[in-house]
Design a protein around this motif. Structure first.
Motif, PDB file in Angstrom:
ATOM      1  N   LEU A 116      89.907  83.892  39.546  1.00  0.00           N
ATOM      2  CA  LEU A 116      90.436  85.239  39.378  1.00  0.00           C
ATOM      3  C   LEU A 116      91.555  85.509  40.379  1.00  0.00           C
ATOM      4  N   LEU A 131      82.636  96.241  41.021  1.00  0.00           N
ATOM      5  CA  LEU A 131      81.714  96.286  39.890  1.00  0.00           C
ATOM      6  C   LEU A 131      80.332  95.768  40.271  1.00  0.00           C
ATOM      7  N   MET A 132      80.285  94.672  41.028  1.00  0.00           N
ATOM      8  CA  MET A 132      78.996  94.121  41.440  1.00  0.00           C
ATOM      9  C   MET A 132      78.249  95.086  42.358  1.00  0.00           C
ATOM     10  N   LYS A 162      76.872  97.748  40.072  1.00  0.00           N
ATOM     11  CA  LYS A 162      75.746  97.267  39.260  1.00  0.00           C
ATOM     12  C   LYS A 162      74.490  97.049  40.093  1.00  0.00           C
ATOM     13  N   GLU A 170      91.726  91.065  40.657  1.00  0.00           N
ATOM     14  CA  GLU A 170      90.553  90.932  39.796  1.00  0.00           C
ATOM     15  C   GLU A 170      89.285  90.704  40.621  1.00  0.00           C
ATOM     16  N   ARG A 171      89.403  89.921  41.714  1.00  0.00           N
ATOM     17  CA  ARG A 171      88.235  89.707  42.585  1.00  0.00           C
ATOM     18  C   ARG A 171      87.815  91.001  43.251  1.00  0.00           C
ATOM     19  N   ASN A 172      88.784  91.816  43.644  1.00  0.00           N
ATOM     20  CA  ASN A 172      88.472  93.105  44.238  1.00  0.00           C
ATOM     21  C   ASN A 172      87.732  93.984  43.229  1.00  0.00           C
ATOM     22  N   ASP A 173      88.243  94.047  41.996  1.00  0.00           N
ATOM     23  CA  ASP A 173      87.585  94.835  40.958  1.00  0.00           C
ATOM     24  C   ASP A 173      86.189  94.300  40.669  1.00  0.00           C
ATOM     25  N   TYR A 174      86.047  92.978  40.685  1.00  0.00           N
ATOM     26  CA  TYR A 174      84.746  92.365  40.444  1.00  0.00           C
ATOM     27  C   TYR A 174      83.764  92.729  41.559  1.00  0.00           C
ATOM     28  N   ALA A 175      84.232  92.718  42.802  1.00  0.00           N
ATOM     29  CA  ALA A 175      83.363  93.069  43.924  1.00  0.00           C
ATOM     30  C   ALA A 175      82.889  94.517  43.813  1.00  0.00           C
ATOM     31  N   GLU A 186      84.650  80.340  37.986  1.00  0.00           N
ATOM     32  CA  GLU A 186      85.341  81.429  37.282  1.00  0.00           C
ATOM     33  C   GLU A 186      85.757  82.526  38.255  1.00  0.00           C
ATOM     34  N   ILE A 187      84.899  82.844  39.216  1.00  0.00           N
ATOM     35  CA  ILE A 187      85.238  83.866  40.203  1.00  0.00           C
ATOM     36  C   ILE A 187      86.417  83.410  41.052  1.00  0.00           C
TER      37      ILE A 187
END
Length: 168
Positions: free
Chosen positions: A48, A59-60, A63, A52-57, A44-45
């Protein structure tokens, strides 16, 4: 070794990564279920988009608590190791530099009001009425949270039209 990682080798790597005093008590079926779950997440990653991967990184990192240290920690380590005794003060001033700016419209000539309204509409998402109301409320911040380059470009355009503009 890392290039030869397969789904079957993940449980082995997991047990090797733990300290010798802890034991991995997962059964074979639990291990396979977790491996399938990790493979699904990885797929799923990878599906992206780059944005989206940049935003996910980001966010991680948030978190996991890495954002608590801020950008100055990385800067202090690299600047402090490269310099001499006075490099700590240089790192503090570099960390204290402002990165995000607001463009404030102080005043303008009444003859250029329409041009200023058009320019404000150009760099904001406002409609004609909203931009007009905003410009008429001077002094007011017309653009918030932008980089220095963007702020200077907006300031130059507004100053060319005869407005008095400042950075905050």
């Amino acid at each position: 070794m890392l290039s030869r990682i397969t789904p079957k080798s993940i449980p082995i790597l997991r047990t090797l990564s733990h300290s010798p005093h802890t034991f991995c008590t997962l059964t074979e079926s639990q291990s396979q279920t977790q491996t399938q779950k990790l493979e699904r997440i990885a797929d799923e990653i990878l599906s992206l988009t780059k944005l989206e991967r940049n935003d996910y990184a980001i966010l991680m990192r948030y978190k996991m608590g890495f954002n608590n240290y801020g950008p100055s920690v990385a800067g202090l380590g690299s600047v402090g190791g490269a310099g001499g005794g006075g490099s700590g003060a240089a790192a503090e001033t570099k960390a204290a530099e402002k990165v995000i700016f607001d463009v404030k419209l102080e005043k303008y000539d009444a003859a250029t009001k329409i041009k200023i309204i058009k320019e404000v509409r150009g760099f904001t998402d406002l409609g004609l009425k909203e931009a007009k109301d905003l410009v008429e409320k001077v002094p007011i911040v017309v653009k918030k949270g932008i980089t220095k380059d963007e702020a200077e470009a907006i300031m130059a355009k507004l100053k060319d039209l005869g407005a008095t503009v400042s950075l905050e």
